[in-house]
Design a protein around this motif. Structure first.
Motif, mmCIF file in Angstrom:
data_model
loop_
_atom_site.group_PDB
_atom_site.id
_atom_site.type_symbol
_atom_site.label_atom_id
_atom_site.label_comp_id
_atom_site.label_asym_id
_atom_site.label_seq_id
_atom_site.Cartn_x
_atom_site.Cartn_y
_atom_site.Cartn_z
ATOM 1 N N ALA A 160 -69.156 -14.438 172.379
ATOM 2 C CA ALA A 160 -68.224 -14.387 171.250
ATOM 3 C C ALA A 160 -68.584 -15.451 170.223
ATOM 4 C CB ALA A 160 -66.796 -14.595 171.731
ATOM 5 N N ALA A 161 -68.326 -15.160 168.952
ATOM 6 C CA ALA A 161 -68.586 -16.135 167.884
ATOM 7 C C ALA A 161 -67.395 -17.069 167.705
ATOM 8 C CB ALA A 161 -68.892 -15.419 166.578
ATOM 9 N N ILE A 162 -66.180 -16.560 167.944
ATOM 10 C CA ILE A 162 -64.956 -17.347 167.763
ATOM 11 C C ILE A 162 -63.967 -17.014 168.878
ATOM 12 C CG2 ILE A 162 -62.842 -17.534 166.364
ATOM 13 C CD1 ILE A 162 -64.507 -17.487 163.883
ATOM 14 N N ALA A 163 -63.287 -18.032 169.351
ATOM 15 C CA ALA A 163 -62.121 -17.851 170.215
ATOM 16 C C ALA A 163 -60.976 -18.609 169.562
ATOM 17 C CB ALA A 163 -62.392 -18.377 171.622
ATOM 18 N N GLY A 164 -59.906 -17.886 169.225
ATOM 19 C CA GLY A 164 -58.746 -18.518 168.609
ATOM 20 C C GLY A 164 -57.640 -18.698 169.633
ATOM 21 N N LEU A 165 -56.933 -19.803 169.548
ATOM 22 C CA LEU A 165 -55.851 -20.068 170.492
ATOM 23 C C LEU A 165 -54.545 -19.557 169.909
ATOM 24 C CD1 LEU A 165 -55.241 -21.397 173.237
ATOM 25 C CD2 LEU A 165 -54.661 -23.487 171.983
ATOM 26 N N GLY A 166 -53.857 -18.708 170.680
ATOM 27 C CA GLY A 166 -52.595 -18.148 170.229
ATOM 28 C C GLY A 166 -51.484 -18.367 171.232
ATOM 29 N N PHE A 167 -50.257 -18.098 170.805
ATOM 30 C CA PHE A 167 -49.099 -18.228 171.686
ATOM 31 C C PHE A 167 -48.049 -17.211 171.271
ATOM 32 C CE2 PHE A 167 -48.267 -20.797 167.994
ATOM 33 C CZ PHE A 167 -46.906 -20.686 167.747
ATOM 34 N N ARG A 168 -47.205 -16.851 172.224
ATOM 35 C CA ARG A 168 -46.110 -15.936 171.958
ATOM 36 C C ARG A 168 -44.901 -16.748 171.533
ATOM 37 N NH1 ARG A 168 -48.046 -10.616 171.773
ATOM 38 N NH2 ARG A 168 -49.841 -10.541 173.201
ATOM 39 N N ALA A 169 -44.495 -16.627 170.288
ATOM 40 C CA ALA A 169 -43.425 -17.455 169.746
ATOM 41 C C ALA A 169 -42.068 -16.807 169.978
ATOM 42 C CB ALA A 169 -43.637 -17.682 168.256
ATOM 43 N N ALA A 170 -41.118 -17.627 170.417
ATOM 44 C CA ALA A 170 -39.741 -17.131 170.535
ATOM 45 C C ALA A 170 -39.208 -16.731 169.172
ATOM 46 C CB ALA A 170 -38.871 -18.214 171.160
ATOM 47 N N ASP A 171 -39.579 -17.513 168.153
ATOM 48 C CA ASP A 171 -39.245 -17.191 166.766
ATOM 49 C C ASP A 171 -40.518 -17.383 165.951
ATOM 50 O OD1 ASP A 171 -38.345 -16.844 164.221
ATOM 51 O OD2 ASP A 171 -37.032 -18.617 164.192
ATOM 52 N N PRO A 172 -41.214 -16.298 165.606
ATOM 53 C CA PRO A 172 -42.501 -16.429 164.920
ATOM 54 C C PRO A 172 -42.410 -16.801 163.445
ATOM 55 C CG PRO A 172 -41.959 -14.122 165.228
ATOM 56 C CD PRO A 172 -40.883 -14.905 165.928
ATOM 57 N N SER A 173 -41.218 -16.943 162.918
ATOM 58 C CA SER A 173 -41.060 -17.231 161.489
ATOM 59 C C SER A 173 -41.864 -18.475 161.102
ATOM 60 C CB SER A 173 -39.591 -17.461 161.150
ATOM 61 O OG SER A 173 -38.829 -16.332 161.487
ATOM 62 N N GLY A 174 -42.637 -18.332 160.038
ATOM 63 C CA GLY A 174 -43.391 -19.458 159.515
ATOM 64 C C GLY A 174 -44.796 -19.584 160.043
ATOM 65 N N TYR A 175 -45.107 -18.898 161.138
ATOM 66 C CA TYR A 175 -46.436 -19.002 161.745
ATOM 67 C C TYR A 175 -47.374 -17.920 161.209
ATOM 68 C CZ TYR A 175 -44.410 -22.077 165.301
ATOM 69 O OH TYR A 175 -43.783 -23.108 165.954
ATOM 70 N N GLY A 176 -48.657 -18.225 161.218
ATOM 71 C CA GLY A 176 -49.653 -17.197 160.972
ATOM 72 C C GLY A 176 -49.724 -16.262 162.170
ATOM 73 N N ARG A 177 -49.943 -14.954 161.912
ATOM 74 C CA ARG A 177 -49.979 -13.970 162.993
ATOM 75 C C ARG A 177 -51.417 -13.580 163.319
ATOM 76 N NH1 ARG A 177 -45.263 -14.818 161.055
ATOM 77 N NH2 ARG A 177 -43.472 -13.523 161.674
ATOM 78 N N PHE A 178 -51.658 -13.374 164.609
ATOM 79 C CA PHE A 178 -52.942 -12.843 165.050
ATOM 80 C C PHE A 178 -52.902 -11.318 164.968
ATOM 81 C CE2 PHE A 178 -54.675 -16.400 168.032
ATOM 82 C CZ PHE A 178 -55.051 -17.124 166.912
ATOM 83 N N ILE A 179 -53.823 -10.765 164.203
ATOM 84 C CA ILE A 179 -53.969 -9.309 164.111
ATOM 85 C C ILE A 179 -55.086 -8.926 165.072
ATOM 86 C CG2 ILE A 179 -54.287 -7.346 162.591
ATOM 87 C CD1 ILE A 179 -51.915 -9.207 161.867
ATOM 88 N N VAL A 180 -54.757 -8.101 166.053
ATOM 89 C CA VAL A 180 -55.743 -7.756 167.077
ATOM 90 C C VAL A 180 -55.939 -6.242 167.130
ATOM 91 C CG1 VAL A 180 -55.277 -9.802 168.475
ATOM 92 C CG2 VAL A 180 -53.986 -7.702 168.885
ATOM 93 N N GLU A 181 -57.137 -5.864 167.508
ATOM 94 C CA GLU A 181 -57.468 -4.462 167.806
ATOM 95 C C GLU A 181 -58.053 -4.459 169.200
ATOM 96 O OE1 GLU A 181 -60.085 -3.072 164.797
ATOM 97 O OE2 GLU A 181 -58.554 -3.128 163.206
#
Length: 455
Positions: free
Chosen positions: A128-149
């Motif tokens: 892989a060229a990039i691995a991004g760290l993400g989390f499941r937010a209880a309230d995602p307001s204000g955060y950038g979202r991971f768009i996945v396919e």
């Protein structure tokens, strides 16, 4: 298999204006260690690893803390704040040396773990060229979202730019990222600033990788682990999470915490076996507590060592440089500073022992103080083995009390006392018959004091 090399870049240039403090944000403490120190401790270390910290102009204190925490750390200055990708490229010189894995972290995420750094690197080893760290937010307001396919990360969308459907996504960007070190400069160099703030955003790296047909993936972690600190309220929240972690780790290691939620620990506390800590204890930095020791309630300990089967408190204070030997004891309302109590020595109550050595099995009576400060400098008191110091004694340093010596209660000792000698310094008691009556008459002008009726 050959171990992969890595470079970790920690971004620590922010001013932290929302902290409302003159102290740089990353120097604020959680569990008695700076935010930056926590991140650097978790970053990969050892053979084949390198570390760079990006700081702001005039932040020499941050550079010093980086080197204190990790002597291998290099520091680079981001002279202008033009976005996260711009900050990463402040360490271009380090990136250009070439590594397998480039890790990008932030100096205000003190709960990040070494295990998560390791998990971020794993996809790079698989191509892989990039691995991004993400989390499941209880309230995602204000955060950038991971768009996945499928299992691929195709974009990171800031909330302001997200569609209504994308805003419902709860998989959010934690900010940390791993990039294939051999392709890192190529990826970072193509990030532009065609946005409303004219800044270079690290998140745009995902789109560039996709355009090149390379792979980006997501590694998930808990929301707690990637808490960023921007306010004093968030600092307190991180402290709460860290304390819960430390208490759990201590109990799993065999420490008895009678009321865990009331005990505050430091990130560097070292425990032996069968240690017991009662409620309402504060353990500051630089503490080691050996097997079988007991810390009683309402005690406060900083930069001290506590020997096997020793006892502290209740209501004791151990200041920096204090040391208790095996079976030594300090009791209620005893304070120590730069003092050593050797094996079996005890000061059970109401004493101050500063700049002193108390020999094995000596006894310090209630109300005893070592008078260590003359207004200009500190001086030492040395008490030999098996000595007995009576209550309400003042030992005026510098002074030596010999082995087996006996100090009578109420004494002010200003000269050395030989081994097995007895020292007693107090004025002879005098009794003046009728003196109290005459004193009252003098003070009242001869008036008889009216006795108040008993209630």
């Amino acid at each position: 298999m050959t171990a992969r090399s890595s470079l970790t870049i920690v971004l620590a240039a922010g001013e932290g204006t929302r902290m409302r403090s003159s102290l740089p944000k990353v120097l604020h403490p959680v569990a008695h260690q700076t935010l930056l120190a926590h991140v650097l401790a978790a970053a990969p270390k050892g053979t084949g690893t390198s570390l760079a910290v990006v700081i702001g102009p005039h932040h020499q204190a941050v550079a010093e803390e980086a080197r204190r925490s990790r002597p291998d750390a290099l520091t680079f200055v981001q002279a202008e704040r033009l976005g996260t990708a711009h900050a990463v490229l402040a360490a271009r010189e380090a990136i250009a040396r070439g590594v397998d894995d480039l890790l990008i972290a932030f100096g205000d995420t003190p709960l990040i773990s070494a295990e998560t750094f390791a998990r971020l690197r794993e996809p790079l080893a698989r191509g892989a060229a990039i691995a991004g760290l993400g989390f499941r937010a209880a309230d995602p307001s204000g955060y950038g979202r991971f768009i996945v396919e499928g299992d691929r990360l195709v974009a990171i969308r800031e909330e302001a730019d997200a569609s209504e459907a994308e805003r419902k996504i709860d998989l959010c960007n934690a900010g940390l990222m791993a990039i294939d070190g051999r392709r890192a400069l190529e990826i970072l160099g193509q990030i532009g600033n065609a946005n409303s703030k004219s800044e270079y955003y690290l998140t745009d790296a995902v789109g560039i990788v996709r355009e090149k047909g390379w792979e980006s993936v997501v590694i998930e972690t808990s929301e707690d682990e990637v808490r960023g600190i921007n306010t004093k309220a968030q600092l307190a929240e991180a402290e709460s999470v860290m304390q819960a972690r430390l208490r759990k780790a201590a109990m799993e290691a065999g420490v008895t915490l009678v009321a865990p939620e009331t005990v505050f620990l430091s990130a560097d506390t070292v425990f032996g076996k069968d240690v017991t800590i009662e409620p309402f204890v504060v353990i500051g930095p630089g503490i080691s507590i050996a097997d079988g020791a007991v810390i009683h309630s309402f005690s406060h300990i900083v930069q001290s060592s506590i020997g096997k089967n020793a006892s502290v408190g209740p209501f004791s204070r151990m200041r920096p440089g204090s040391s208790l030997g095996e079976g030594a004891k300090i009791g209620n309302f005893v304070e120590t500073k730069a003092a050593t109590l050797e094996a079996g020595a005890k000061a059970n109550h109401l004493a101050y022992i500063g700049d002193a050595i108390v020999g094995a099995k000596s006894n310090i009576g209630a109300g005893t103080i070592t008078c260590n400060y003359d207004g200009f400098g500190k001086h030492k008191t040395v008490i030999g083995q098996g000595a007995f110091v009576g209550t309400n004694s003042s030992l005026v340093a510098p002074v030596k009390i010999g082995n087996g010596a006996y100090i009578g209660s109420g004494s002010v000792i200003t000269r050395d006392v030989p081994d097995d000698a007895m020292a007693l310094e107090r004025n002879q008691q005098t009794i003046r018959e009728g003196g109290a009556a005459r004193y009252r008459e003098l003070k009242t002008g001869g008036k008889t004091l009216e006795k108040k009726p008993e209630k």
